[in-house]
Design an enzyme around this catalytic site. Structure first.
Site, short mmCIF file in Angstrom:
data_model
loop_
_atom_site.label_atom_id
_atom_site.label_comp_id
_atom_site.label_asym_id
_atom_site.label_seq_id
_atom_site.Cartn_x
_atom_site.Cartn_y
_atom_site.Cartn_z
N SER A 25 0.85 -1.18 0.00
CA SER A 25 0.00 0.00 0.00
C SER A 25 0.89 1.23 0.00
O SER A 25 2.11 1.14 0.10
CB SER A 25 -0.93 -0.01 1.21
N ASP A 27 1.55 3.53 2.08
CA ASP A 27 2.45 3.78 3.21
C ASP A 27 3.48 2.67 3.42
O ASP A 27 4.25 2.71 4.35
CB ASP A 27 1.66 4.07 4.49
N LYS A 30 6.02 1.82 -1.41
CA LYS A 30 6.15 1.21 -2.73
C LYS A 30 6.63 2.22 -3.77
O LYS A 30 7.59 1.97 -4.50
CB LYS A 30 4.77 0.68 -3.11
N ASP A 103 3.43 -0.30 -11.41
CA ASP A 103 3.19 0.16 -10.04
C ASP A 103 1.69 0.31 -9.88
O ASP A 103 1.06 1.09 -10.59
CB ASP A 103 3.91 1.50 -9.84
N THR A 104 1.11 -0.46 -8.98
CA THR A 104 -0.34 -0.44 -8.87
C THR A 104 -0.76 -0.10 -7.44
O THR A 104 0.02 -0.27 -6.51
CB THR A 104 -0.95 -1.81 -9.22
N PRO A 105 -1.99 0.38 -7.29
CA PRO A 105 -2.48 0.75 -5.96
C PRO A 105 -2.66 -0.48 -5.08
O PRO A 105 -2.83 -1.59 -5.57
CB PRO A 105 -3.85 1.36 -6.25
N GLY A 106 -2.64 -0.25 -3.79
CA GLY A 106 -2.71 -1.37 -2.87
C GLY A 106 -4.06 -1.62 -2.24
O GLY A 106 -4.30 -2.68 -1.69
N GLY A 466 -49.00 0.59 -23.78
CA GLY A 466 -49.89 0.26 -24.88
C GLY A 466 -49.36 -0.88 -25.75
O GLY A 466 -49.90 -1.14 -26.83
N SER A 535 -39.30 -5.81 -21.28
CA SER A 535 -37.88 -6.06 -21.64
C SER A 535 -37.04 -4.80 -21.46
O SER A 535 -36.62 -4.18 -22.43
CB SER A 535 -37.77 -6.59 -23.08
#
Lengths: 634, 311
Positions: A25, A27, A30, A103-106, A466, A535
């Site tokens: 993450s 903090d 990374k 680099d990716t979010p944690g 209708g 539908s």
């Protein structure tokens, strides 16, 4: 290792590229680690450093030191919030290797981004905070890496400076991790004590950890032997594009995704079972004798056989699976939850599948524990295991055996968003077991007997718009003109075939699926099938459209404003919906997706049903489905 | 190059990482031609465009490159760029479309009086949108690379633009494996960055090993320049107004990046061959785009320009 050595360029043929992902993450440091890699391998230039120094004062969290994380978090929103919300790709080079880092979010809400980064990575660097040990998110990241087929993991135990570089802390956490990861199928797990902030054991071994004998992180990444994942696998060549510059040349352009092929080799097209031999392997730089995994080439064959984009060229002795049903892991990536039974578009390799659906949810996977949880649907960032059926057979391998031919994406047919990504586990035998009974009498013959062109005339609109009134009139008028028709109506089908269904989104999808199949069978028998259903979802109406030939599905949008429908309320349903006695009522607490391009658009306000029915008949005549005059039975 | 000449792949002189990048770019280009009805390649005349064009020739061989090149001309490009552009199109027999925003010309927009921001907006961004709409292109190749600039690092390979060519960083499609979602509706378009994963060094190595022609401005030569706000600006024609205290001087210099000449800073250098350039890059301390005045004219400016439709 001397950092200056990083700058020397060598043109050796051995230099390759390692693609890896960093997990952890914000903090965990990374971004700081990647910033440090870029900085210490001189991939950061002076002007960027100056900007960084300015930014560090403004947004930084490291006091007077340069905040390397700012190098990596490029978008404004991220800099303001101090988080990473998307996959960023970074590059640095050493004499031995070139590196591409995803680099990716944690956070859990960014699972899809992590899966995206992992999908093309060969290795994962998993950061663990030395003060915190193995956390839920460590397990989640490891689990996703394993699921996406990453086989090499490096545990980087960060912030060693905050635990006084103590060996026992390192040993304890590494033991914990290895225990946990033992069943995730990793080929190798390495562990390195680091401090991203101070650079310990990243580019060179640190004196602060004299009990650790290496290698440092960069050495490890430079030297790890990533066995080519694709070389030893069966030959697979998904055809991307047929190259026909003139009548004498017909080449199949694509990339060898695994294995190898040589001129003269026998090949097969699994979907059709046709065989041939490789005549040439053409490239701009001259023809090749053989092509290997990773080569983008153009193949010509000794026989004229029908091959197009989406076909896979394989060897007769090692064929991929061909099936129209398979089991797969599915990662959901869209705000709108997955709807079982709904028609989605799929991409498997170079194959575009116009329509496929999730036929059964087996279970959802709790990515934090790996536990299987009962579920009927998947929401954003959830991962599940399910059965999928496609309208036409697809060629594929199990993802475990081949990442390139076992992966697929799911696309919403209306918005075109990529809503899911999946990994095929195995084909379902049932696909191979239902052989179509070849029918000697078909739709054409049955329709010819009735002297008419079969079709489905599909009325859609709000309750009370209708639809039924107009559909009934159209039915009567066609009957009077001696056409063979059948009328299917929402209410009467729900009393029989669909009496087990309610009004939730997934039940509505199943309702229309069944109606569509019934209407198709009736059209096959040569009838003009008139259907009247609310539908509400575009995807399901399109699914029915796909069941019949082009021009045989006539969508009639009965366009009455909701206010008018509520005012009419012929069945008293709106009143019940408003009082809360009925749930999921279209227009009140369930959505209606109006057709964007219906064949016939009827605006009903201040119109007589009789006139509207005539409008429908005129349109049918214009389309050549009926002859406008009365006709007599022959 | 001889089609009869059968070679073992081992004799290719490219290092493995470049072979991989080359194959990936070829795959992306073929994907676009298979899936879109009217693709175009944006050709900026720079080194990245030169590499892209070379890759396109490889991707479709033995067929000719199956799409036109589009150059958005601001009328302030270096003269050497324009002659190189026309020579290249002629040499390769490729259909070259040149588009100028006539409305901008009539309004008298230029990089000197209008400022770099307005000039770029009108003569590049608006001009590009005009051209894409005018010809109805549904996919456009661009030579942007992820290593160039912070917000580029997050760019997709298939970058989706909604109606009006708007780029919304929160509305980009996830890209997993090599499965690109190429579907779009009327009015929506795709920008495709076929060399996303190449670095500046990869590009130069490839140019060197493949003998790809590039504009001579990349090589050091004695050229007339003036010092301005810490950058060297070349006096490419008489349109550059000189301040009273400015006298052009002859300097050995070259360019790392090319654009409109009043907005492209040169570097002092003796690198006269590609080998020299690669060697110089290894000791370079400044980034490639540092000479680009348009990147720093406001905070987070590349991201802003991209949202507006800039490449």
């Amino acid at each position: 290792m001397d950092t200056d050595a990083l700058r020397e360029l060598t043109f050796t043929d051995s230099k390759d590229q390692l693609r890896f992902i960093t997990c952890g993450s914000v903090d965990d440091g990374k971004s700081t680690l990647i910033g440090r890699f870029l900085h210490d391998s001189k991939a950061i230039y002076e002007d960027q450093l100056q900007a960084l120094a300015r930014d560090s004062v403004k947004h930084g969290t490291t006091g007077d030191d340069i905040d390397f994380a700012l190098l990596v978090d490029g978008l404004e929103a991220e800099r303001e919030q101090g988080i990473t919300i998307d996959v960023a790709y970074r590059f640095f080079t050493t004499p031995r290797r070139s590196f591409m880092v995803a680099d990716t979010p944690g956070h859990e809400q960014y699972t899809r981004n992590m899966a995206t980064g992992a999908s093309n990575a060969q290795l994962a660097v998993i950061l663990i905070d030395a003060r915190k040990s193995v956390l839920v998110q460590t397990k989640r990241h490891s689990y996703i890496c394993s699921l996406l087929g990453i086989r090499h993991v490096v545990v980087a135990l960060n912030k060693m400076d905050l635990v006084d570089y103590r060996k026992e802390v390192f040993d304890r956490i590494v033991d914990d991790y290895v225990d946990f990861a033992s069943n995730l199928g990793f080929t190798s797990i390495a562990a390195i004590p680091i401090s991203a902030r101070y650079g310990d054991n990243i580019i060179r071994l640190s004196r602060n950890t004299d009990w650790f004998h290496g290698p440092c992180l960069l050495d490890y990444l430079e030297n790890i032997d990533i066995q080519s994942e694709t070389a030893g696998l069966p030959f697979r060549f998904p055809v991307q594009w047929v190259n026909r510059p003139n009548l004498d040349f017909r080449g199949y352009a694509g990339t060898v995704v695994s294995g190898s092929i040589a001129v003269g080799d026998e090949i097969v097209i699994p979907a059709s079972g046709r065989n041939s031999r490789v005549k040439q392997i053409v490239t701009y730089d001259g023809d090749l004798v053989r092509a290997e995994a990773g080569d983008a080439v153009t193949i010509t064959l000794t026989d004229e056989i029908d091959i197009g984009r989406g076909d896979i060229i394989a060897k007769p002795t090692e064929r991929p699976e061909v099936a129209d049903q398979f089991a797969a892991h599915l990662i959901w990536m869209d705000q709108e939850p997955m709807v079982p039974g709904r028609s989605y578009a799929l991409r498997i390799g170079t194959q575009s599948i116009a329509s496929g659906s999730i036929t059964a949810m087996k279970y959802r996977i709790d990515v934090n524990t790996g536990a299987h949880v009962a579920a009927r649907t998947l929401s954003l960032n959830e991962i599940g295991f399910c059965n999928i059926a496609t309208v036409q057979p697809a060629a594929f391998d199990a993802y475990e055996a081949n990442r390139r031919t076992g992966s697929f994406i799911v696309i919403d047919r209306d918005t075109n968003r990529t809503v899911g990504a999946g990994m095929i586990a195995f084909p379902l035998r049932r696909a191979a077991n239902i052989a179509w009974q070849p029918l000697s009498l078909g739709k054409k013959e049955r329709a010819a007997l009735k002297h008419q062109r079969p079709c489905i005339i599909w009325f859609t609109g709000f309750s009370g718009a209708g639809k039924s009134t107009i559909a009934n009139l159209v039915d009567q008028k066609l009957f009077a003109m001696s056409y063979h028709t059948m009328l299917l109506d929402g209410d009467n089908l729900r009393h029989g075939l669909n009496r087990d269904l309610g009004f939730t989104e997934s039940d509505r999808v199943e309702n229309i699926r069944r109606v569509g199949e019934v209407a198709k069978l009736m059209a096959d028998s040569g009838l003009l099938v008139i259907c009247s259903f609310i539908s509400p979802y575009k995807a399901e109406r399109d699914m029915v459209r796909d069941l019949v030939d082009d021009g045989e599905f006539i969508e009639v949008f009965v366009d009455t404003p909701i206010g008018e429908c509520v005012r009419r309320d012929p069945k008293g349903l709106y009143a019940k919906a408003k009082s809360g006695t009925i749930r999921n009522f279209t227009g009140i607490d369930a959505p209606y997706e109006a057709p964007s391009a219906p064949e016939i658009h009827l605006t009903t306000l201040n119109q007589q049903p009789e006139r509207l029915a005539d409008t429908v008949l005129n349109c049918l005549a214009t389309r050549g489905i009926i002859v406008p005059a009365n006709r007599t039975e022959n | 190059m001889n089609a009869q000449n059968i070679t073992e792949p081992q004799t290719r002189t490219l290092p493995r990482h470049l072979r991989r990048l080359e194959a990936e770019s070829i795959e992306i280009m073929r994907e676009v031609v298979a899936e879109f009805s009217k693709p175009v390649m944006l050709y900026s005349i720079g080194k990245d465009s030169s590499v892209m064009l070379h890759l396109a020739q490889k991707a479709f061989y033995p067929a000719k490159v199956p799409f036109p090149l589009l150059h958005v001309d601001t009328t302030w490009k270096f003269r050497e760029m324009i002659s190189f552009r026309d020579g290249t199109a002629q040499r390769l027999g490729i259909n070259l479309i040149v588009h100028v925003n006539q409305d901008g010309i009539e309004r008298g927009i230029n990089p000197i009086e209008s400022g770099s921001t307005l000039h770029t907006q009108v003569m590049k961004t608006d001009a590009l949108k005009q051209a894409l709409d005018l010809y109805g292109f549904d996919a456009a190749f661009g030579g942007a690379r992820r290593d160039e600039e912070k917000s580029r690092a997050k760019e997709r390979i298939f970058s989706f633009r909604s109606q009006g060519h708007v780029w919304d960083p929160r509305n980009q499609r996830p890209e997993l494996w090599n499965l690109f979602n190429t579907r779009s509706r009327n009015g929506e378009t795709m920008r495709v960055f076929a060399i996303s994963n190449w670095t500046e060094l990869d590009v130069w190595e490839y140019i060197m090993l493949e003998n790809i022609p590039v504009v001579p401005l990349y090589f050091a030569k004695q050229r007339w320049v003036v010092h301005r706000n810490g950058t060297l600006i070349m006096v490419d024609d008489e349109r550059l107004p000189l301040a009273p205290d400015e006298t052009p001087e002859l300097k050995m210099m070259r360019f790392r990046t090319l654009g409109c000449y009043p907005l492209s800073g040169a570097i002092e250098s003796d690198a006269a061959t590609i080998k020299d350039i690669v060697a110089e890059m290894q000791v370079a301390t400044l980034s490639e785009r540092q000479g680009r005045l348009i990147d720093t004219d406001e905070v987070a400016s590349m991201e802003k320009k991209k949202r507006e439709g800039y490449f």
